[in-house]
Write an enzyme that holds these catalytic residues in place. Structure first.
Site: not given
Ligand code: NDP
Length: 299
Positions: A53, A97, A120
Site C-alpha cells: 500500500k 490494517q 476503507d
C-alpha cells in the site's frame, strides 16, 4: 463458450493512472493527498499488504504515512493516534490494517476514524450512507468489483445478481452497491438452501466465501459474469514439495467454459483492492477541499 478473462492487473494499472492524474491536478492546487496506514503487531501477511500500500501510494504521487505499533500497544494509545490523524490536515485517508490484536476492539477503532477520512469505508456512518444510497466512502474490494462490472456491462440495471458471502467487508457492501445499480440482488451464505440453483439464475455472480474452488462451472449460468473475490492458498505438489498456490472461490477452469466473463485468481479482484484504496484517498482529498469528485473513481 469460453469466457472473456477480466484482467484485474491491467484494470488496476488504469485506475492508478487515473488516480495519478487527479493527484497532479490536486498538487497544482497546492494539495498533496496523504494516506496514513496504521499497523499494530507483526502479522506477516499484514506487513506485506502495508508495504504494498505504501509503495503504490508513493508511486501515484501521494504522501504515505506509516505507523507501525507494537503488538502490545494499549487500545487507548491506538485511539489517541487515530485522533491525531483525524486532526492532521495532511492526512486525507486513514486505514487501520485488520486484524488488530485481540485486546483491541476493532469496531471501536474503525468507528474512531473520521468518516470523511475512512478510506476503507468500514465506519458505521459510511455503512449507513451506502445502505441508504447516499454518498459515502465505499469499501475498496466491492468498489473494485463494481468498476469491473461497469466496464463489462455498462448499465447493470435489471440484471440478476447473486452475491455469495455476507461479510461486512465484501458481501454486504457488494450487495448494497449492486442494488444501487438497480440489479435484483440475492445474498447467499452458509445457510442458503439449494445454492447451486440460485447461482445458476445469476447474470452476475460474485463469490466472496473463502472456500477454495467451491463454485464450479455447473453453478454458472451460460454467459454470466463471474467475479471471484476469494483468495485461498492450497497445496501445489506439482510445483514441488511443500509449495502452495493461490486459487479463488470459483473453480476457474470449469467456470470459464460456461461464463461470459470471469476474473482469474490471482490477477483479478486482488490488484483492484489497493487501486481502489488510492482512488478513495484521492476522492477524500477532493471532498475535503470542496473540489469536483474524481470522475470514474467513485461508486
Ligand atoms: P468471511 O469469512 O468474513 O465471510 C465468508 C462468507 O461466506 C460468510 O458470509 C459465510 O456465510 C459464507 N460462506 C461460508 N461457507 C459457505 C458455504 N459453504 N456456502 C455459502 N456461503 C458460505 O470472508 P470475507 O468476506 O472477508 O472474504 C471472503 C473471501 O474473499 C476470502 O477468501 C478472502 O480472503 C477474500 N478477500 C479478498 C479480497 C481481495 O482483495 N481480493 C479482500 C477481502 C477478502 P455465514 O455468514 O453464514 O457464515
Amino acid at each position: 463458450m469460453t469466457a472473456t478473462i477480466i484482467d484485474g492487473k491491467a484494470f488496476a494499472a488504469s485506475v492508478r493512472e487515473k488516480v495519478a492524474q487527479h493527484v497532479t491536478r490536486l498538487k497544482s492546487a497546492g494539495i498533496t493527498p496523504g494516506l496514513a496506514v496504521v499497523l499494530v503487531g507483526e502479522d506477516p501477511a499484514s506487513e506485506v499488504y502495508v508495504r504494498n500500500k505504501g509503495k503504490q501510494t508513493v508511486e501515484v504521487g501521494m504522501n504515505s504515512f506509516e505507523h507501525k505499533l507494537p503488538a502490545d500497544t494499549p487500545e487507548a494509545d491506538l485511539l489517541a493516534l487515530i485522533e491525531q490523524l483525524n486532526n492532521d490536515p495532511a492526512v486525507h485517508g486513514i486505514l487501520c490494517q485488520l486484524p488488530v490484536p485481540d485486546h483491541i476492539n476493532s469496531e471501536k477503532v474503525l468507528n474512531a476514524i473520521d468518516p470523511a477520512k475512512d478510506v476503507d469505508g468500514f465506519h458505521i456512518s459510511n455503512v449507513g450512507l451506502l445502505a441508504t444510497g447516499q454518498k459515502s466512502m465505499v469499501p475498496c474490494t466491492p468498489l473494485g468489483c463494481l468498476m469491473m462490472l461497469r466496464e463489462q456491462h455498462g448499465s447493470l440495471s435489471g440484471l440478476n445478481a447473486v452475491v455469495v458471502g455476507r461479510s461486512n467487508i465484501v458481501g454486504k457492501p457488494m450487495a448494497a452497491l449492486l442494488l444501487r445499480e438497480s440489479c435484483t440482488v440475492t445474498i447467499a451464505h452458509s445457510r442458503t438452501k439449494d445454492i447451486e440453483a440460485l447461482c445458476r439464475r445469476a447474470d452476475i455472480l460474485v463469490a466472496a466465501v473463502g472456500r477454495p474452488q467451491m463454485i464450479t462451472g455447473d453453478w454458472v449460468k451460460p454467459g454470466a459474469t463471474v467475479i471471484d473475490v476469494g483468495i485461498n492458498r492450497i497445496p501445489a505438489p506439482e510445483r514441488g514439495e511443500g509449495k502452495m498456490r493461490l486459487v479463488g472461490d470459483v473453480e476457474f477452469e470449469s467456470a470459464a467454459q460456461v461464463a461470459g466473463a470471469i476474473t482469474p485468481v490471482p490477477g483479478g479482484v486482488g490488484p483492484m483492492t489497493i487501486a481502489c484504496l488510492l482512488a478513495n484517498t484521492v476522492t477524500a482529498a477532493c471532498r475535503a477541499n470542496h473540489l469536483d469528485e474524481p470522475e470514474g473513481l467513485t461508486a
